[in-house]
Design a protein around this motif. Structure first.
Motif, mmCIF file in Angstrom:
data_model
loop_
_atom_site.group_PDB
_atom_site.id
_atom_site.type_symbol
_atom_site.label_atom_id
_atom_site.label_comp_id
_atom_site.label_asym_id
_atom_site.label_seq_id
_atom_site.Cartn_x
_atom_site.Cartn_y
_atom_site.Cartn_z
ATOM 1 N N MET A 72 -3.026 2.771 10.071
ATOM 2 C CA MET A 72 -3.181 2.753 8.619
ATOM 3 C C MET A 72 -1.884 2.356 7.926
ATOM 4 N N ASN A 73 -0.767 2.938 8.379
ATOM 5 C CA ASN A 73 0.508 2.628 7.744
ATOM 6 C C ASN A 73 0.901 1.174 7.943
ATOM 7 N N GLU A 74 0.631 0.658 9.150
ATOM 8 C CA GLU A 74 0.950 -0.745 9.399
ATOM 9 C C GLU A 74 0.095 -1.660 8.541
ATOM 10 N N ALA A 75 -1.169 -1.304 8.381
ATOM 11 C CA ALA A 75 -2.064 -2.120 7.563
ATOM 12 C C ALA A 75 -1.638 -2.098 6.100
ATOM 13 N N LEU A 76 -1.142 -0.978 5.630
ATOM 14 C CA LEU A 76 -0.680 -0.869 4.247
ATOM 15 C C LEU A 76 0.517 -1.775 3.998
ATOM 16 N N LEU A 77 1.422 -1.817 4.946
ATOM 17 C CA LEU A 77 2.611 -2.649 4.800
ATOM 18 C C LEU A 77 2.260 -4.136 4.801
ATOM 19 N N VAL A 78 1.327 -4.525 5.636
ATOM 20 C CA VAL A 78 0.902 -5.927 5.675
ATOM 21 C C VAL A 78 0.097 -6.267 4.418
ATOM 22 N N ALA A 79 -0.707 -5.320 3.926
ATOM 23 C CA ALA A 79 -1.527 -5.560 2.734
ATOM 24 C C ALA A 79 -0.673 -5.767 1.492
ATOM 25 N N VAL A 80 0.491 -5.128 1.421
ATOM 26 C CA VAL A 80 1.402 -5.328 0.285
ATOM 27 C C VAL A 80 1.830 -6.788 0.192
ATOM 28 N N ILE A 81 1.908 -7.450 1.316
ATOM 29 C CA ILE A 81 2.288 -8.863 1.335
ATOM 30 C C ILE A 81 1.063 -9.768 1.208
ATOM 31 N N ALA A 82 -0.006 -9.430 1.925
ATOM 32 C CA ALA A 82 -1.158 -10.322 2.022
ATOM 33 C C ALA A 82 -2.034 -10.332 0.774
ATOM 34 N N LEU A 83 -2.178 -9.203 0.089
ATOM 35 C CA LEU A 83 -3.081 -9.141 -1.066
ATOM 36 C C LEU A 83 -2.661 -10.076 -2.199
ATOM 37 N N PRO A 84 -1.405 -10.045 -2.659
ATOM 38 C CA PRO A 84 -1.032 -10.997 -3.716
ATOM 39 C C PRO A 84 -1.133 -12.451 -3.267
ATOM 40 N N ASN B 197 1.636 -0.468 -3.725
ATOM 41 C CA ASN B 197 3.011 0.022 -3.724
ATOM 42 C C ASN B 197 3.077 1.505 -4.065
ATOM 43 N N PHE B 198 2.212 1.972 -4.955
ATOM 44 C CA PHE B 198 2.173 3.403 -5.239
ATOM 45 C C PHE B 198 1.624 4.195 -4.045
ATOM 46 N N LEU B 199 0.688 3.624 -3.289
ATOM 47 C CA LEU B 199 0.176 4.298 -2.098
ATOM 48 C C LEU B 199 1.250 4.429 -1.017
ATOM 49 N N ALA B 200 2.178 3.512 -0.995
ATOM 50 C CA ALA B 200 3.242 3.532 0.011
ATOM 51 C C ALA B 200 4.422 4.395 -0.418
ATOM 52 N N TYR B 201 4.286 5.125 -1.497
ATOM 53 C CA TYR B 201 5.384 5.922 -2.049
ATOM 54 C C TYR B 201 5.899 6.944 -1.032
ATOM 55 N N GLY B 202 7.188 6.916 -0.820
ATOM 56 C CA GLY B 202 7.856 7.931 -0.013
ATOM 57 C C GLY B 202 7.562 7.880 1.469
ATOM 58 N N LYS B 203 6.989 6.817 1.962
ATOM 59 C CA LYS B 203 6.677 6.713 3.381
ATOM 60 C C LYS B 203 7.629 5.727 4.046
ATOM 61 N N ASP B 204 8.023 6.057 5.246
ATOM 62 C CA ASP B 204 8.758 5.092 6.064
ATOM 63 C C ASP B 204 7.717 4.323 6.873
ATOM 64 N N LEU B 205 7.523 3.078 6.515
ATOM 65 C CA LEU B 205 6.519 2.251 7.166
ATOM 66 C C LEU B 205 7.198 1.227 8.061
ATOM 67 N N VAL B 206 6.651 1.049 9.244
ATOM 68 C CA VAL B 206 7.208 0.093 10.194
ATOM 69 C C VAL B 206 6.063 -0.732 10.770
ATOM 70 N N PHE B 207 6.244 -2.043 10.757
ATOM 71 C CA PHE B 207 5.309 -2.973 11.382
ATOM 72 C C PHE B 207 6.110 -3.779 12.387
#
Length: 106
Positions: free
Chosen positions: A1-13, A46-56
């Protein structure tokens, strides 16, 4: 889930930008809606990713070379500021620059 969130921040826009560029010029309302939805989605992610250390991290090209994305607190802050600013610019563009002579040049 965390990896998908990080990629979605780039891919969605990027996906919404491609859709807006591929839409017809006579569909101005659709282009404006795609613009606002893309930037609003980016802001929400970006608000969903608040305070998380995400790594892809994925292996790439072999020989021990990997493709890595990392989001920590400071990079999250920079991304959130960029998302807020881009959403505000999109709202300004849709609301205040409508029916101006220079928008027909684009």
């Amino acid at each position: 889930m965390n990896e998908a969130l990080l990629v979605a921040v780039i891919a969605l826009p990027a996906a919404f930008a491609a859709l807006a560029l591929l839409s017809r010029a006579k569909w101005k309302r659709a282009q404006e809606a795609l613009l606002l939805l893309g930037f609003f989605g980016n802001l929400v992610l970006n608000f969903l990713a608040y305070g998380k250390d995400l790594v892809f991290d994925r292996p790439w090209l072999g020989f021990g070379i990997s493709f890595s994305l990392r989001q920590y607190h400071f990079s999250w802050f920079i991304l959130l500021c960029a998302a807020i600013l881009s959403f505000l610019v999109a709202v300004y563009t849709v609301c205040f620059a409508r029916d101006k002579a220079y928008t027909k040049a684009l």
